[in-house]
Design a protein around this motif. Structure first.
Motif, PDB file in Angstrom:
ATOM      1  N   LEU A   1     -11.331   1.122  11.008  1.00 19.45           N
ATOM      2  CA  LEU A   1     -10.665   0.923   9.735  1.00 19.45           C
ATOM      3  C   LEU A   1     -11.734   0.854   8.648  1.00 19.45           C
ATOM      4  CD1 LEU A   1      -8.244   0.333   7.921  1.00 19.45           C
ATOM      5  CD2 LEU A   1      -8.493  -2.095   8.533  1.00 19.45           C
ATOM      6  N   ASN A   2     -11.743   1.859   7.784  1.00 21.17           N
ATOM      7  CA  ASN A   2     -12.646   1.870   6.639  1.00 21.17           C
ATOM      8  C   ASN A   2     -11.909   1.262   5.460  1.00 21.17           C
ATOM      9  OD1 ASN A   2     -14.759   3.348   7.963  1.00 21.17           O
ATOM     10  ND2 ASN A   2     -13.499   5.166   7.752  1.00 21.17           N
ATOM     11  N   ILE A   3     -12.530   0.299   4.817  1.00 24.85           N
ATOM     12  CA  ILE A   3     -11.950  -0.349   3.645  1.00 24.85           C
ATOM     13  C   ILE A   3     -12.855  -0.050   2.456  1.00 24.85           C
ATOM     14  CG2 ILE A   3     -11.269  -2.534   2.591  1.00 24.85           C
ATOM     15  CD1 ILE A   3     -10.979  -3.616   5.491  1.00 24.85           C
ATOM     16  N   LYS A   4     -12.277   0.569   1.443  1.00 27.57           N
ATOM     17  CA  LYS A   4     -13.039   0.924   0.246  1.00 27.57           C
ATOM     18  C   LYS A   4     -12.446   0.167  -0.939  1.00 27.57           C
ATOM     19  CE  LYS A   4     -13.389   5.467   2.254  1.00 27.57           C
ATOM     20  NZ  LYS A   4     -12.937   6.846   2.190  1.00 27.57           N
ATOM     21  N   ILE A   5     -13.303  -0.419  -1.737  1.00 28.66           N
ATOM     22  CA  ILE A   5     -12.849  -1.161  -2.915  1.00 28.66           C
ATOM     23  C   ILE A   5     -13.567  -0.590  -4.135  1.00 28.66           C
ATOM     24  CG2 ILE A   5     -12.699  -3.407  -4.038  1.00 28.66           C
ATOM     25  CD1 ILE A   5     -12.817  -4.635  -1.196  1.00 28.66           C
ATOM     26  N   TYR A   6     -12.780  -0.081  -5.055  1.00 26.65           N
ATOM     27  CA  TYR A   6     -13.314   0.462  -6.295  1.00 26.65           C
ATOM     28  C   TYR A   6     -12.993  -0.530  -7.401  1.00 26.65           C
ATOM     29  CZ  TYR A   6     -13.455   4.724  -3.531  1.00 26.65           C
ATOM     30  OH  TYR A   6     -13.699   5.642  -2.545  1.00 26.65           O
ATOM     31  N   ILE A   7     -14.004  -0.977  -8.104  1.00 26.25           N
ATOM     32  CA  ILE A   7     -13.828  -1.965  -9.167  1.00 26.25           C
ATOM     33  C   ILE A   7     -13.961  -1.264 -10.512  1.00 26.25           C
ATOM     34  CG2 ILE A   7     -14.734  -4.091 -10.185  1.00 26.25           C
ATOM     35  CD1 ILE A   7     -15.770  -4.779  -7.330  1.00 26.25           C
ATOM     36  N   GLN A   8     -12.889  -1.350 -11.310  1.00 27.68           N
ATOM     37  CA  GLN A   8     -12.879  -0.691 -12.613  1.00 27.68           C
ATOM     38  C   GLN A   8     -13.994  -1.243 -13.505  1.00 27.68           C
ATOM     39  OE1 GLN A   8     -11.262   1.891 -12.994  1.00 27.68           O
ATOM     40  NE2 GLN A   8      -9.236   1.764 -12.086  1.00 27.68           N
ATOM     41  N   GLY A   9     -14.764  -0.336 -14.085  1.00 27.19           N
ATOM     42  CA  GLY A   9     -15.811  -0.714 -15.026  1.00 27.19           C
ATOM     43  C   GLY A   9     -17.150  -1.055 -14.387  1.00 27.19           C
ATOM     44  N   LEU A  10     -17.194  -1.203 -13.047  1.00 26.16           N
ATOM     45  CA  LEU A  10     -18.460  -1.517 -12.385  1.00 26.16           C
ATOM     46  C   LEU A  10     -19.414  -0.336 -12.526  1.00 26.16           C
ATOM     47  CD1 LEU A  10     -19.903  -3.675 -10.643  1.00 26.16           C
ATOM     48  CD2 LEU A  10     -19.086  -2.437  -8.651  1.00 26.16           C
ATOM     49  N   PHE A  11     -20.604  -0.578 -13.003  1.00 23.65           N
ATOM     50  CA  PHE A  11     -21.609   0.451 -13.262  1.00 23.65           C
ATOM     51  C   PHE A  11     -21.093   1.523 -14.221  1.00 23.65           C
ATOM     52  CE2 PHE A  11     -22.418  -0.938  -8.788  1.00 23.65           C
ATOM     53  CZ  PHE A  11     -23.530  -1.702  -9.072  1.00 23.65           C
TER      54      PHE A  11
ATOM     55  N   GLU B   1      -7.611  -3.826 -12.274  1.00 24.04           N
ATOM     56  CA  GLU B   1      -9.021  -4.151 -12.027  1.00 24.04           C
ATOM     57  C   GLU B   1      -9.627  -3.440 -10.828  1.00 24.04           C
ATOM     58  OE1 GLU B   1      -8.343  -8.282 -11.593  1.00 24.04           O
ATOM     59  OE2 GLU B   1      -8.578  -8.688 -13.728  1.00 24.04           O
ATOM     60  N   THR B   2      -8.812  -3.123  -9.814  1.00 22.98           N
ATOM     61  CA  THR B   2      -9.356  -2.541  -8.581  1.00 22.98           C
ATOM     62  C   THR B   2      -8.412  -1.496  -7.988  1.00 22.98           C
ATOM     63  OG1 THR B   2      -8.315  -4.194  -7.173  1.00 22.98           O
ATOM     64  CG2 THR B   2     -10.563  -4.655  -7.909  1.00 22.98           C
ATOM     65  N   ILE B   3      -8.983  -0.669  -7.134  1.00 21.23           N
ATOM     66  CA  ILE B   3      -8.230   0.198  -6.236  1.00 21.23           C
ATOM     67  C   ILE B   3      -8.771  -0.099  -4.842  1.00 21.23           C
ATOM     68  CG2 ILE B   3      -7.685   2.557  -5.531  1.00 21.23           C
ATOM     69  CD1 ILE B   3      -8.233   3.412  -8.427  1.00 21.23           C
ATOM     70  N   ILE B   4      -7.876  -0.465  -3.922  1.00 22.30           N
ATOM     71  CA  ILE B   4      -8.280  -0.746  -2.547  1.00 22.30           C
ATOM     72  C   ILE B   4      -7.710   0.362  -1.670  1.00 22.30           C
ATOM     73  CG2 ILE B   4      -8.149  -2.360  -0.618  1.00 22.30           C
ATOM     74  CD1 ILE B   4      -7.805  -4.584  -2.745  1.00 22.30           C
ATOM     75  N   VAL B   5      -8.566   0.966  -0.855  1.00 26.39           N
ATOM     76  CA  VAL B   5      -8.177   2.080   0.002  1.00 26.39           C
ATOM     77  C   VAL B   5      -8.422   1.690   1.453  1.00 26.39           C
ATOM     78  CG1 VAL B   5      -8.599   4.503   0.575  1.00 26.39           C
ATOM     79  CG2 VAL B   5      -8.837   3.726  -1.792  1.00 26.39           C
ATOM     80  N   LEU B   6      -7.429   1.956   2.303  1.00 25.16           N
ATOM     81  CA  LEU B   6      -7.552   1.779   3.748  1.00 25.16           C
ATOM     82  C   LEU B   6      -7.525   3.160   4.380  1.00 25.16           C
ATOM     83  CD1 LEU B   6      -4.945  -1.086   4.270  1.00 25.16           C
ATOM     84  CD2 LEU B   6      -7.405  -1.296   3.841  1.00 25.16           C
ATOM     85  N   ASP B   7      -8.468   3.419   5.257  1.00 27.48           N
ATOM     86  CA  ASP B   7      -8.591   4.738   5.873  1.00 27.48           C
ATOM     87  C   ASP B   7      -8.883   4.570   7.360  1.00 27.48           C
ATOM     88  OD1 ASP B   7      -9.030   7.598   6.046  1.00 27.48           O
ATOM     89  OD2 ASP B   7     -11.172   7.154   6.044  1.00 27.48           O
TER      90      ASP B   7
ATOM     91  N   PHE C   1       0.832  -1.198   0.000  1.00 31.71           N
ATOM     92  CA  PHE C   1       0.000   0.000   0.000  1.00 31.71           C
ATOM     93  C   PHE C   1       0.871   1.253   0.000  1.00 31.71           C
ATOM     94  CE2 PHE C   1      -2.985  -3.152   1.289  1.00 31.71           C
ATOM     95  CZ  PHE C   1      -4.229  -2.689   0.891  1.00 31.71           C
ATOM     96  N   GLU C   2       0.408   2.281  -0.718  1.00 29.18           N
ATOM     97  CA  GLU C   2       1.079   3.576  -0.748  1.00 29.18           C
ATOM     98  C   GLU C   2       0.261   4.583   0.042  1.00 29.18           C
ATOM     99  OE1 GLU C   2       2.278   5.002  -4.643  1.00 29.18           O
ATOM    100  OE2 GLU C   2       1.926   2.984  -5.429  1.00 29.18           O
ATOM    101  N   ARG C   3       0.919   5.545   0.653  1.00 30.82           N
ATOM    102  CA  ARG C   3       0.237   6.582   1.433  1.00 30.82           C
ATOM    103  C   ARG C   3      -0.157   7.715   0.502  1.00 30.82           C
ATOM    104  NH1 ARG C   3      -2.087   8.085   5.932  1.00 30.82           N
ATOM    105  NH2 ARG C   3      -1.455  10.017   6.888  1.00 30.82           N
ATOM    106  N   ALA C   4      -1.419   8.140   0.556  1.00 32.20           N
ATOM    107  CA  ALA C   4      -1.906   9.275  -0.234  1.00 32.20           C
ATOM    108  C   ALA C   4      -3.262   9.710   0.285  1.00 32.20           C
ATOM    109  CB  ALA C   4      -2.011   8.906  -1.707  1.00 32.20           C
ATOM    110  N   TYR C   5      -3.501  11.011   0.244  1.00 31.02           N
ATOM    111  CA  TYR C   5      -4.808  11.580   0.588  1.00 31.02           C
ATOM    112  C   TYR C   5      -5.273  11.175   1.990  1.00 31.02           C
ATOM    113  CZ  TYR C   5      -4.599  11.949  -4.469  1.00 31.02           C
ATOM    114  OH  TYR C   5      -4.184  12.177  -5.753  1.00 31.02           O
ATOM    115  N   GLY C   6      -4.373  11.035   2.942  1.00 30.34           N
ATOM    116  CA  GLY C   6      -4.746  10.704   4.310  1.00 30.34           C
ATOM    117  C   GLY C   6      -5.043   9.238   4.555  1.00 30.34           C
TER     118      GLY C   6
END
Length: 76
Positions: free
Chosen positions: A59-69, A41-47, A28-33
């Motif tokens: 711990l908020n876990i966000k998963i963005y799936i490329q192309g979904l919707f 295919e995805t971007i996974i964010v830990l906040d 994981f890389e640190r960015a945007y707090g």
């Protein structure tokens, strides 16, 4: 404390630094707090979110799936 919790308490800056070190060891890389890892295919964010009621974090876990919707995500 009777359940040994006092042995694991640490200050918030120390906790966030330790969390960041562990996240970095797992790619994981640190960015945007927060911390993120990106693939084609995805971007996974830990906040980490500070609790308003206690000295603890969520711990908020966000998963963005490329192309979904029809959505495409990219790092700016």
């Amino acid at each position: 404390m009777e359940n040994g919790v006092e042995d694991i308490l640490m200050n918030p800056d120390e906790f966030k630094r330790l969390f960041g070190d562990i996240a970095a060891r797992h790619g994981f890389e640190r960015a945007y707090g927060g911390w993120f890892v990106e693939s084609s295919e995805t971007i996974i964010v830990l906040d980490l979110q500070k609790s308003n009621n206690r000295d603890s974090y969520y711990l908020n876990i966000k998963i963005y799936i490329q192309g979904l919707f029809g959505n495409k995500y990219r790092r700016e």
